[in-house]
Design a protein around this motif. Structure first.
Motif, PDB file in Angstrom:
ATOM      1  N   UNK A   1      -0.682  -4.042  -7.369  1.00 24.99           N
ATOM      2  CA  UNK A   1      -1.405  -3.505  -8.518  1.00 24.99           C
ATOM      3  C   UNK A   1      -2.887  -3.822  -8.347  1.00 24.99           C
ATOM      4  N   UNK A   2      -3.714  -3.089  -9.038  1.00 24.71           N
ATOM      5  CA  UNK A   2      -5.154  -3.344  -8.951  1.00 24.71           C
ATOM      6  C   UNK A   2      -5.499  -4.760  -9.374  1.00 24.71           C
ATOM      7  N   UNK A   3      -4.670  -5.325 -10.240  1.00 19.48           N
ATOM      8  CA  UNK A   3      -4.926  -6.687 -10.735  1.00 19.48           C
ATOM      9  C   UNK A   3      -4.314  -7.772  -9.842  1.00 19.48           C
ATOM     10  N   UNK A   4      -3.614  -7.364  -8.778  1.00 15.84           N
ATOM     11  CA  UNK A   4      -2.936  -8.338  -7.921  1.00 15.84           C
ATOM     12  C   UNK A   4      -3.942  -9.279  -7.254  1.00 15.84           C
ATOM     13  N   UNK A   5      -3.654 -10.561  -7.294  1.00 20.19           N
ATOM     14  CA  UNK A   5      -4.447 -11.554  -6.579  1.00 20.19           C
ATOM     15  C   UNK A   5      -3.634 -12.001  -5.370  1.00 20.19           C
ATOM     16  N   UNK A   6      -4.107 -11.637  -4.189  1.00 24.94           N
ATOM     17  CA  UNK A   6      -3.365 -11.912  -2.957  1.00 24.94           C
ATOM     18  C   UNK A   6      -4.021 -13.086  -2.248  1.00 24.94           C
ATOM     19  N   UNK A   7      -3.264 -14.148  -2.065  1.00 27.73           N
ATOM     20  CA  UNK A   7      -3.809 -15.357  -1.448  1.00 27.73           C
ATOM     21  C   UNK A   7      -3.942 -15.216   0.069  1.00 27.73           C
ATOM     22  N   UNK A   8      -2.978 -14.583   0.677  1.00 33.25           N
ATOM     23  CA  UNK A   8      -2.906 -14.514   2.134  1.00 33.25           C
ATOM     24  C   UNK A   8      -2.205 -13.220   2.543  1.00 33.25           C
ATOM     25  N   UNK A   9      -2.680 -12.590   3.604  1.00 34.15           N
ATOM     26  CA  UNK A   9      -1.953 -11.475   4.214  1.00 34.15           C
ATOM     27  C   UNK A   9      -1.867 -11.719   5.710  1.00 34.15           C
ATOM     28  N   UNK A  10      -0.684 -11.513   6.287  1.00 32.07           N
ATOM     29  CA  UNK A  10      -0.574 -11.529   7.753  1.00 32.07           C
ATOM     30  C   UNK A  10      -0.161 -10.141   8.226  1.00 32.07           C
ATOM     31  N   UNK A  11      -0.596  -9.786   9.433  1.00 36.55           N
ATOM     32  CA  UNK A  11      -0.350  -8.445   9.946  1.00 36.55           C
ATOM     33  C   UNK A  11      -0.497  -8.444  11.467  1.00 36.55           C
ATOM     34  N   UNK A  12       0.150  -7.480  12.111  1.00 40.48           N
ATOM     35  CA  UNK A  12      -0.079  -7.242  13.533  1.00 40.48           C
ATOM     36  C   UNK A  12      -1.374  -6.452  13.706  1.00 40.48           C
ATOM     37  N   UNK A  13      -2.046  -6.654  14.835  1.00 37.81           N
ATOM     38  CA  UNK A  13      -3.171  -5.806  15.219  1.00 37.81           C
ATOM     39  C   UNK A  13      -2.850  -5.199  16.568  1.00 37.81           C
ATOM     40  N   UNK A  14      -3.345  -3.998  16.810  1.00 38.30           N
ATOM     41  CA  UNK A  14      -3.101  -3.338  18.093  1.00 38.30           C
ATOM     42  C   UNK A  14      -3.985  -3.908  19.189  1.00 38.30           C
ATOM     43  N   UNK A  15      -5.233  -4.188  18.854  1.00 39.39           N
ATOM     44  CA  UNK A  15      -6.168  -4.737  19.831  1.00 39.39           C
ATOM     45  C   UNK A  15      -7.331  -5.372  19.080  1.00 39.39           C
ATOM     46  N   UNK A  16      -7.899  -6.428  19.661  1.00 39.82           N
ATOM     47  CA  UNK A  16      -9.079  -7.092  19.103  1.00 39.82           C
ATOM     48  C   UNK A  16     -10.122  -7.203  20.210  1.00 39.82           C
ATOM     49  N   UNK A  17     -11.339  -6.818  19.915  1.00 44.54           N
ATOM     50  CA  UNK A  17     -12.437  -6.932  20.869  1.00 44.54           C
ATOM     51  C   UNK A  17     -12.995  -8.349  20.816  1.00 44.54           C
TER      52      UNK A  17
END
Length: 257
Positions: free
Chosen positions: A117-133
């Protein structure tokens, strides 16, 4: 195995957004704000699992609201998070999935879920990345196959609004020179005109393919009979570079001409 972490405070967008200039078909802006919260380096499935465990053990705390990412590493992290919840090692966690796949994985793992929701407070997100420079720490997310009807805009928002963002990549995905494709989210109305503008922009250095929901690249550059549509009705263009990108930041960060 080496697992390394570095922290910074800002946000990440997995896709570039293309905004055609209404005054000229040759003028453009491509924008995607990219930053790194945490990087983990690994080499194979066993170390991928260890990196996922490291992410949960190092950054997840009781009572957190966590954005649950998509991809193999994120799947391992969700499974491990579920085991930690069942054992009582972690308590009072709420997960906000970034995709249908992560929602399904969390449900199987027993991770309590809530909708974004727009009001959501998210402390942490983890995710895969395809590539990082390496130099810029700019990241590309979104090359992997996705289902039609996904909300990429919502996924971007969950990553961007997290207090801390953890990206998990293999050692091979952490590169000094980036090649391959950059996914671009575009309005499906007059999509071909937008694709032609992007093609003009790179002047033969990249091929532009509209992503298909069925058949992948075998469907052809127009996306075949079933092009992919997001929940909001956008298409995804894969801008496939024919040579290494010298500076990923110049492609991804906002620049008006």
């Amino acid at each position: 195995m080496a697992i390394m972490a570095l922290s910074s405070s800002s946000s990440l967008l997995p896709f570039s957004n293309f905004f055609p200039n209404p005054h000229s078909s040759r003028k453009y802006r491509i924008c995607s704000g990219l930053s790194m919260a945490v990087r983990s380096s690994l080499s194979d499935d066993s170390t991928l699992l260890q990196a996922a465990k490291y992410t949960v053990d190092s950054f997840v705390r009781n009572g957190m609201v966590i954005g649950l990412g998509s991809g193999r590493a994120s799947g391992f992290a969700i499974q491990y998070l579920g085991r930690q919840l069942r054992s009582g090692a972690i308590k009072d966690i709420t997960g906000i999935p970034t995709s249908v796949d992560s929602a399904s994985e969390a449900a199987k793992a027993g991770v309590p879920l809530d909708q974004y929701r727009d009001s959501s407070k998210i402390d942490l997100t983890f995710n895969d990345a395809d590539v990082i420079e390496e130099e810029s720490l700019a990241a590309v997310i979104g090359r992997q196959k996705m289902q039609g009807g996904e909300s990429i805009i919502q996924e971007k928002t969950i990553l961007r609004r997290a207090g801390k963002l953890v990206l998990i990549v293999t050692a091979k995905q952490y590169r000094g020179s980036v090649d391959g494709s950059i996914p671009v989210l575009i309005n499906s109305v007059n999509w071909l005109e937008t694709a032609e503008e992007i093609d003009d922009l790179f002047l033969g250095d990249a091929e532009i393919w509209r992503r298909a929901s069925i058949g992948g690249y075998a469907a052809g550059p127009m996306g075949g009979d079933f092009p992919l549509f997001t929940r909001e009705g956008h298409n995804v263009l894969d801008v496939i570079f024919t040579s290494p990108i010298q500076n990923l930041g110049t492609i991804l960060h906002p620049k008006a001409v």
